[in-house]
Scaffold this motif. Sequence first.
Motif, PDB file in Angstrom:
ATOM      1  N   GLU A 115       0.836  -1.195   0.000  1.00  0.00           N
ATOM      2  CA  GLU A 115       0.000   0.000   0.000  1.00  0.00           C
ATOM      3  C   GLU A 115       0.873   1.249   0.000  1.00  0.00           C
ATOM      4  O   GLU A 115       2.044   1.199   0.366  1.00  0.00           O
ATOM      5  CB  GLU A 115      -0.952   0.009   1.192  1.00  0.00           C
ATOM      6  CG  GLU A 115      -0.270  -0.128   2.521  1.00  0.00           C
ATOM      7  CD  GLU A 115      -1.249  -0.366   3.666  1.00  0.00           C
ATOM      8  OE1 GLU A 115      -0.916   0.060   4.782  1.00  0.00           O
ATOM      9  OE2 GLU A 115      -2.308  -0.963   3.458  1.00  0.00           O
ATOM     10  N   LEU A 120      -3.275   3.448  -0.017  1.00  0.00           N
ATOM     11  CA  LEU A 120      -3.987   2.945  -1.192  1.00  0.00           C
ATOM     12  C   LEU A 120      -3.362   1.622  -1.593  1.00  0.00           C
ATOM     13  O   LEU A 120      -2.139   1.464  -1.559  1.00  0.00           O
ATOM     14  CB  LEU A 120      -3.895   3.945  -2.342  1.00  0.00           C
ATOM     15  CG  LEU A 120      -4.427   5.343  -2.065  1.00  0.00           C
ATOM     16  CD1 LEU A 120      -4.151   6.258  -3.248  1.00  0.00           C
ATOM     17  CD2 LEU A 120      -5.909   5.313  -1.746  1.00  0.00           C
ATOM     18  N   ALA A 145      -8.284   1.144  -5.215  1.00  0.00           N
ATOM     19  CA  ALA A 145      -7.444   2.340  -5.137  1.00  0.00           C
ATOM     20  C   ALA A 145      -8.138   3.534  -5.796  1.00  0.00           C
ATOM     21  O   ALA A 145      -8.122   4.643  -5.262  1.00  0.00           O
ATOM     22  CB  ALA A 145      -6.088   2.078  -5.795  1.00  0.00           C
ATOM     23  N   LEU A 178     -10.898   4.887  -3.469  1.00  0.00           N
ATOM     24  CA  LEU A 178     -10.349   5.692  -2.374  1.00  0.00           C
ATOM     25  C   LEU A 178      -9.833   7.038  -2.884  1.00  0.00           C
ATOM     26  O   LEU A 178     -10.022   8.067  -2.228  1.00  0.00           O
ATOM     27  CB  LEU A 178      -9.252   4.917  -1.643  1.00  0.00           C
ATOM     28  CG  LEU A 178      -9.736   3.670  -0.896  1.00  0.00           C
ATOM     29  CD1 LEU A 178      -8.556   2.858  -0.379  1.00  0.00           C
ATOM     30  CD2 LEU A 178     -10.674   4.052   0.242  1.00  0.00           C
TER      31      LEU A 178
END
Length: 167
Positions: free
Chosen positions: A4, A10, A27, A30
């Motif tokens: 991440e 992410l 991802a 987010l």
Amino acid sequence: MTGETPRWTLPLLTAGQAQKEITHNEALTLLDMVVQPCVEAVGIDTPPDAPVPGQAWVVGDQPVAAWKDRAAMLAGWTEGGWRFLPPRQGLSVWNKAEQCRSDWDGTAWRTGRVVARELTVAGKKVLGAQQPAIASPDGGQVIDIEGRYALNAVILALRSHGLIASG
């Protein structure tokens, strides 16, 4: 490399990963929440009954239900349910309920506060750092009560706005 990103956590793709589209889509979901974020309100403890995908809130200090243990986080509703992002210092959101910005200063959300070194309008500095105190008029050969009253009112206004220090 970790799985991440270091700042917003992410999810990253890994070499040889199966179903990369799931990680990639997570991802993007987010990122959709955190890039130029707009929230319905700040400091809400109870999730709304019927959120719409794309809506977001800043969770309050004592969250319940689906937001339990998510205090101060950015909560966004997606087609896959709630997504949460912990705030990072400097995160700023447009707060629809208050019609102004709310900023995370590293310890709390601050709404409507503008932090700056100066205010410039049309290239001209109109507001800057606080200046030293100005003494109220006292003495003189001719005392003009109305003039003194007006000058004191101006000094009081400048002090109340924080433009000059208190005497």
